[in-house]
Design a protein around this motif. Structure first.
Motif, PDB file in Angstrom:
ATOM      1  N   HIS A 134       3.889 -10.121   8.875  1.00  0.00           N
ATOM      2  CA  HIS A 134       3.377  -9.824   7.545  1.00  0.00           C
ATOM      3  C   HIS A 134       2.500 -10.937   6.971  1.00  0.00           C
ATOM      4  O   HIS A 134       1.478 -10.669   6.327  1.00  0.00           O
ATOM      5  N   GLU A 135       2.879 -12.165   7.209  1.00  0.00           N
ATOM      6  CA  GLU A 135       2.076 -13.277   6.681  1.00  0.00           C
ATOM      7  C   GLU A 135       0.707 -13.326   7.356  1.00  0.00           C
ATOM      8  O   GLU A 135      -0.322 -13.425   6.682  1.00  0.00           O
ATOM      9  N   GLU A 160       5.546  -5.040   1.189  1.00  0.00           N
ATOM     10  CA  GLU A 160       5.969  -5.752  -0.010  1.00  0.00           C
ATOM     11  C   GLU A 160       5.644  -7.239   0.075  1.00  0.00           C
ATOM     12  O   GLU A 160       5.316  -7.871  -0.922  1.00  0.00           O
ATOM     13  N   GLU A 161       5.691  -7.802   1.297  1.00  0.00           N
ATOM     14  CA  GLU A 161       5.467  -9.233   1.472  1.00  0.00           C
ATOM     15  C   GLU A 161       4.009  -9.649   1.315  1.00  0.00           C
ATOM     16  O   GLU A 161       3.725 -10.826   1.069  1.00  0.00           O
ATOM     17  N   ASN A 162       3.061  -8.729   1.502  1.00  0.00           N
ATOM     18  CA  ASN A 162       1.653  -9.145   1.464  1.00  0.00           C
ATOM     19  C   ASN A 162       0.754  -8.202   0.665  1.00  0.00           C
ATOM     20  O   ASN A 162      -0.475  -8.298   0.750  1.00  0.00           O
TER      21      ASN A 162
END
Length: 315
Positions: A134-135, A160-162
């Protein structure tokens, strides 16, 4: 007494989302009935079928698939042209498997350059997928969105993370379409859609990836989630769930044991290639009848079969 068929009318409707530019651009969505219920109302746009290619040689793919693409698999540009000219899918999904930090860890600049070369070499719409880190995917989508400005691609997908990075770059700065990926849960799907729209991404510029599974691998959860999403979108006119659904079927079906076990390991299972095609086709058909507006496939025979399935139902 003559039979009189009842008609179920809904107030809600799925948004139409356009991907690509020019004559080959496609539209997803537009329906106001449950999947293939043409007798109740408008089915909107015909379901679309895309094909997956990679940014690297598909080392993990089965031998039969590698054989099909043996002359082009080392060159994503040639691969994209080959798929466009020989198999005629509705769109191409370029998956950046090589960007994975736990693998080749290709730089986002290198990936963006390749994406631009592929986009310039074909007329078909592009869907861009990452490595599921995700990052790194957030960085990748931001750079690719910039490189492909004006191409109207779909970035599959924001999580949701990015979502802030992907939504700001893809949906706002460079005017692409954004895929919202959730994990087989109507509440998670709705929450991410709300977060993206609050960020400023228009609902008409969004597609959902609500989760997918190969048939036999928890697919009942996918089915029930898609049913709930579509019934809320239609029956409750829930605008936070009125986005088209794209299902990355090939990502799931070619990694299960029925597709990867060799004939030497499982001789009584029959031909490995036929098993893989069967898993891909049955999953794609199930996703389409569950509410997906587009599916991503890998094998040309799967594409041919699923297109025939759609044609036989839609006409």
């Amino acid at each position: 007494m003559a039979f009189k068929q009842s008609v179920q009318k809904f107030t809600g409707k799925i948004n139409e989302v356009e991907i690509g530019t020019g004559e080959k651009a496609i539209k997803l969505g537009g329906e106001n009935v449950m999947p293939f219920y043409s007798f109740d109302g408008s089915m909107g746009q015909r379901p679309k079928v895309g094909m997956e290619i990679l940014d690297v040689y598909p080392e993990a793919w089965c031998d039969s698939l590698k054989g099909i693409y043996k002359d082009v698999a080392n060159d994503s540009v040639a691969w994209a042209k080959f798929v466009e000219e020989k198999f005629h899918p509705d769109f191409i999904c370029l998956k950046f498997e090589g960007s994975d930090p736990n693998g080749l860890n290709k730089s986002v600049d290198e990936c963006a350059t390749l994406a631009k070369q592929v986009a310039q070499s074909v007329a078909l719409p592009l869907v861009i997928a990452g490595s599921n880190n995700h990052e790194k995917d957030g960085q990748l989508f931001e750079k690719v969105a910039q490189a492909l400005e004006g191409s109207n691609v779909l970035l599959l997908a924001a999580v949701e993370e990015n979502y802030k990075t992907v939504g700001a770059a893809g949906g706002l700065a460079y005017k692409h379409k954004v895929g919202a990926e959730s994990s087989v849960d109507i509440n998670l799907a709705k929450q991410l859609n709300i977060l993206l729209t609050q960020l400023g991404v228009k609902a008409e510029d969004m597609v959902m990836n609500v989760g997918c599974a190969a048939v036999g691998y928890g697919f009942e959860y996918v089915t029930s989630t898609m049913d709930r999403i579509r019934l809320a979108a239609f029956g409750q006119n829930d605008k936070t769930l009125q986005m088209p659904i794209m299902a990355p079927v090939s990502f799931e079906t070619w990694s299960v044991k029925e597709s990867i076990a060799s004939e030497e390991e499982m001789a009584d299972w029959g031909c490995q290639e036929e098993r893989g095609i069967a898993m891909e086709v049955s999953t794609a058909a199930s996703m389409l009848t569950g509410g997906a507006d587009a599916v991503i496939l890998r094998h040309p025979k799967s594409v041919e079969t699923v297109n025939t399935f759609i044609k036989e139902i839609v006409g």
